[in-house]
Write a protein that holds these residues in place. Structure first.
Motif, PDB file in Angstrom:
ATOM      1  N   GLU A 295      41.751 -50.929 -55.803  1.00  0.00           N
ATOM      2  CA  GLU A 295      41.206 -51.741 -56.879  1.00  0.00           C
ATOM      3  C   GLU A 295      40.130 -52.659 -56.321  1.00  0.00           C
ATOM      4  N   ARG A 296      39.280 -53.142 -57.212  1.00  0.00           N
ATOM      5  CA  ARG A 296      38.213 -54.021 -56.759  1.00  0.00           C
ATOM      6  C   ARG A 296      38.781 -55.359 -56.323  1.00  0.00           C
ATOM      7  N   GLY A 297      38.340 -55.808 -55.148  1.00  0.00           N
ATOM      8  CA  GLY A 297      38.782 -57.093 -54.628  1.00  0.00           C
ATOM      9  C   GLY A 297      37.703 -58.147 -54.787  1.00  0.00           C
ATOM     10  N   ALA A 298      37.421 -58.864 -53.721  1.00  0.00           N
ATOM     11  CA  ALA A 298      36.448 -59.951 -53.766  1.00  0.00           C
ATOM     12  C   ALA A 298      35.020 -59.409 -53.750  1.00  0.00           C
ATOM     13  N   CYS A 299      34.135 -60.138 -54.413  1.00  0.00           N
ATOM     14  CA  CYS A 299      32.711 -59.804 -54.454  1.00  0.00           C
ATOM     15  C   CYS A 299      31.905 -61.006 -53.962  1.00  0.00           C
ATOM     16  N   MET A 300      30.687 -60.709 -53.495  1.00  0.00           N
ATOM     17  CA  MET A 300      29.777 -61.767 -53.054  1.00  0.00           C
ATOM     18  C   MET A 300      28.355 -61.351 -53.391  1.00  0.00           C
ATOM     19  N   ILE A 301      27.529 -62.322 -53.732  1.00  0.00           N
ATOM     20  CA  ILE A 301      26.151 -62.031 -54.111  1.00  0.00           C
ATOM     21  C   ILE A 301      25.253 -62.061 -52.879  1.00  0.00           C
ATOM     22  N   HIS A 302      24.284 -61.142 -52.850  1.00  0.00           N
ATOM     23  CA  HIS A 302      23.353 -61.104 -51.721  1.00  0.00           C
ATOM     24  C   HIS A 302      22.080 -61.862 -52.065  1.00  0.00           C
ATOM     25  N   VAL A 303      21.843 -62.931 -51.316  1.00  0.00           N
ATOM     26  CA  VAL A 303      20.597 -63.692 -51.423  1.00  0.00           C
ATOM     27  C   VAL A 303      20.172 -64.058 -50.006  1.00  0.00           C
ATOM     28  N   PRO A 304      18.980 -63.660 -49.563  1.00  0.00           N
ATOM     29  CA  PRO A 304      18.530 -64.030 -48.217  1.00  0.00           C
ATOM     30  C   PRO A 304      18.547 -65.544 -48.032  1.00  0.00           C
ATOM     31  N   PHE A 305      18.765 -65.980 -46.795  1.00  0.00           N
ATOM     32  CA  PHE A 305      18.924 -67.407 -46.520  1.00  0.00           C
ATOM     33  C   PHE A 305      17.753 -68.226 -47.046  1.00  0.00           C
ATOM     34  N   GLU A 306      16.528 -67.734 -46.859  1.00  0.00           N
ATOM     35  CA  GLU A 306      15.351 -68.502 -47.258  1.00  0.00           C
ATOM     36  C   GLU A 306      15.200 -68.621 -48.770  1.00  0.00           C
ATOM     37  N   ARG A 307      16.049 -67.920 -49.517  1.00  0.00           N
ATOM     38  CA  ARG A 307      15.980 -67.977 -50.979  1.00  0.00           C
ATOM     39  C   ARG A 307      17.196 -68.678 -51.585  1.00  0.00           C
ATOM     40  N   ARG A 308      17.935 -69.403 -50.763  1.00  0.00           N
ATOM     41  CA  ARG A 308      19.160 -70.033 -51.249  1.00  0.00           C
ATOM     42  C   ARG A 308      18.971 -71.481 -51.687  1.00  0.00           C
ATOM     43  N   TYR A 309      17.905 -72.130 -51.248  1.00  0.00           N
ATOM     44  CA  TYR A 309      17.783 -73.562 -51.478  1.00  0.00           C
ATOM     45  C   TYR A 309      16.375 -73.929 -51.957  1.00  0.00           C
ATOM     46  N   GLY A 310      16.280 -75.105 -52.560  1.00  0.00           N
ATOM     47  CA  GLY A 310      14.987 -75.695 -52.885  1.00  0.00           C
ATOM     48  C   GLY A 310      14.232 -74.989 -53.989  1.00  0.00           C
ATOM     49  N   ARG A 311      12.930 -75.214 -54.006  1.00  0.00           N
ATOM     50  CA  ARG A 311      12.086 -74.663 -55.065  1.00  0.00           C
ATOM     51  C   ARG A 311      12.041 -73.146 -55.042  1.00  0.00           C
ATOM     52  N   ASN A 312      12.295 -72.579 -53.875  1.00  0.00           N
ATOM     53  CA  ASN A 312      12.229 -71.126 -53.729  1.00  0.00           C
ATOM     54  C   ASN A 312      13.566 -70.454 -54.010  1.00  0.00           C
ATOM     55  N   GLN A 313      14.510 -71.195 -54.563  1.00  0.00           N
ATOM     56  CA  GLN A 313      15.852 -70.652 -54.796  1.00  0.00           C
ATOM     57  C   GLN A 313      15.811 -69.479 -55.770  1.00  0.00           C
ATOM     58  N   ALA A 314      16.574 -68.444 -55.445  1.00  0.00           N
ATOM     59  CA  ALA A 314      16.630 -67.256 -56.295  1.00  0.00           C
ATOM     60  C   ALA A 314      17.157 -67.610 -57.683  1.00  0.00           C
ATOM     61  N   ALA A 315      16.646 -66.918 -58.692  1.00  0.00           N
ATOM     62  CA  ALA A 315      17.012 -67.211 -60.082  1.00  0.00           C
ATOM     63  C   ALA A 315      18.505 -67.048 -60.330  1.00  0.00           C
ATOM     64  N   CYS A 316      19.146 -66.106 -59.629  1.00  0.00           N
ATOM     65  CA  CYS A 316      20.565 -65.842 -59.870  1.00  0.00           C
ATOM     66  C   CYS A 316      21.474 -66.957 -59.384  1.00  0.00           C
ATOM     67  N   LEU A 317      20.930 -67.922 -58.635  1.00  0.00           N
ATOM     68  CA  LEU A 317      21.733 -69.041 -58.157  1.00  0.00           C
ATOM     69  C   LEU A 317      21.587 -70.270 -59.039  1.00  0.00           C
ATOM     70  N   ARG A 318      20.743 -70.187 -60.042  1.00  0.00           N
ATOM     71  CA  ARG A 318      20.516 -71.324 -60.928  1.00  0.00           C
ATOM     72  C   ARG A 318      21.451 -71.259 -62.131  1.00  0.00           C
ATOM     73  N   GLY A 319      21.682 -72.406 -62.734  1.00  0.00           N
ATOM     74  CA  GLY A 319      22.571 -72.445 -63.885  1.00  0.00           C
ATOM     75  C   GLY A 319      23.957 -71.954 -63.510  1.00  0.00           C
ATOM     76  N   HIS A 320      24.537 -71.134 -64.362  1.00  0.00           N
ATOM     77  CA  HIS A 320      25.858 -70.574 -64.093  1.00  0.00           C
ATOM     78  C   HIS A 320      25.777 -69.261 -63.336  1.00  0.00           C
ATOM     79  N   GLY A 321      24.562 -68.821 -62.994  1.00  0.00           N
ATOM     80  CA  GLY A 321      24.414 -67.626 -62.188  1.00  0.00           C
ATOM     81  C   GLY A 321      24.681 -66.347 -62.961  1.00  0.00           C
ATOM     82  N   THR A 322      25.077 -65.311 -62.233  1.00  0.00           N
ATOM     83  CA  THR A 322      25.365 -64.005 -62.822  1.00  0.00           C
ATOM     84  C   THR A 322      26.769 -63.581 -62.417  1.00  0.00           C
ATOM     85  N   THR A 323      27.201 -62.434 -62.921  1.00  0.00           N
ATOM     86  CA  THR A 323      28.508 -61.887 -62.572  1.00  0.00           C
ATOM     87  C   THR A 323      28.328 -60.491 -62.000  1.00  0.00           C
TER      88      THR A 323
END
Length: 330
Positions: A295-323
């Motif tokens: 069965e499906r266990g834990a999941c994690m989203i892939h976002v390169p380190f340089e896109r995790r913070y600040g103005r360059n943050q990936a869209a999927c990390l903003r708000g409530h994100g994605t599933t």
């Protein structure tokens, strides 16, 4: 009010609580930590790392060994019935819990692969784990300290923190896309056992797109016959003296690992190893170890380190994100 809507309101309330933590004159939240017996001020970056601001290790970024909190750069984890944003709040609560206590740590100055000073903080680790803000974590195939594992099982039984809406067999703590290092033949994602905190590598050759979810397909066992088999190991006249120093939870992991993968943990040595394998092989052949399913266990989203913070943050990390199902919740 729908249950999940209420959960989001509670998560938002927790985030507001984090914003109300008292701060010092310089806008920095300091926490008292005794490092090798000396009281020093530190600032927590997240629930399992801090920076020291005085003493021998002044200015050092420190990784707290033996436990792990979830990623706090955004809604990055999912399992069970959790929405990723709720587990993101859990990560933030781990930071807050670290800031509000007084802790005791020791170090010999060793550093991890990122250059951070490694600290051993048993009181902080136990508190974070017992509250469900962290999970026990080893960097290899060895089990965690027994009191960390007992604290974790207590949190799981009482559905505290990250265990409230599901318990995977493994928590995915890092993922690595093939394009991160083309020189490597095999790439890996790190999985940490909820049962004894050992680490396994989910090896692959995949390239992950930004904001893609990576999930672990777990081989699940029937725990009732597994626990019964562990008791029989304890009762076996030949095996019992050889496993006297192991706790019951270790024996359960021996059987669970064997039923899943046909192997024992690396730290189980002969003569116990051969005797246990032979016994479990017989019991498996006789159907005494129960069935398995995937069965499906834990999941994690892939976002390169340089896109995790600040103005360059990936869209999927903003708000409530994605599933992992691909839907957004903004």
């Amino acid at each position: 009010m729908p249950k999940r809507s209420l959960s989001f309101l509670l998560a938002a309330a927790c985030l507001v609580t984090l914003m109300l933590v008292p701060i010092g004159a310089q806008g920095v939240v300091f926490t008292r930590v005794f490092v090798n017996g000396r009281s020093v001020p530190v600032t927590f970056n997240d629930g399992d790392s801090f920076r020291v601001h005085a003493g021998e290790y002044r200015g050092a970024q420190c990784r707290l060994a033996g436990f792990n909190t979830l990623e706090s750069f955004g809604p990055a984890h999912q399992w069970g019935d959790w929405h990723p944003y709720e587990l993101y709040i859990n990560a933030k609560m781990a930071t807050y819990n670290g800031r509000r206590g007084t802790w005791h740590c020791t170090t010999d100055g060793s550093r991890d692969g990122y250059g951070r000073v490694l600290m051993d903080c048993p009181d902080l680790a136990t508190d974070q784990i017992r509250r469900g803000y962290a999970h026990a974590y080893q960097i290899d195939d060895t089990p965690s300290r027994n009191y960390y594992l007992r604290a974790q099982q207590d949190a799981i039984r009482n559905r505290r923190g990250m265990w409230a809406h599901g318990v995977p067999d493994y928590v995915m703590t890092s993922i690595h896309s093939a394009d991160e290092d083309r020189s490597r033949e095999v790439h890996y994602n790190r999985l940490v056992s909820v049962w004894d905190a050992h680490t396994e590598s989910m090896q692959h050759h995949d390239t992950y797109e930004e904001c893609s979810w990576v999930c672990n397909d777990e081989i699940r066992v029937d725990m009732q016959p597994v626990r019964a088999a562990a008791r029989r190991l304890r009762e076996d006249a030949q095996i019992a003296p050889l496993v006297a120093d192991f706790f019951n939870l270790h024996l359960v992991e021996f059987v669970r690992r064997f039923r899943r993968l046909g192997v024992l943990p690396e730290y189980v040595q002969n003569p116990a190893r051969d005797l246990i394998v032979r016994r479990l092989e017989r019991e498996r052949a006789n159907g005494m170890l129960g069935e398995t399913h995937t069965e499906r266990g834990a999941c994690m989203i892939h976002v390169p380190f340089e896109r995790r913070y600040g103005r360059n943050q990936a869209a999927c990390l903003r708000g409530h994100g994605t599933t992992p199902g691909g839907t957004g919740h903004h």
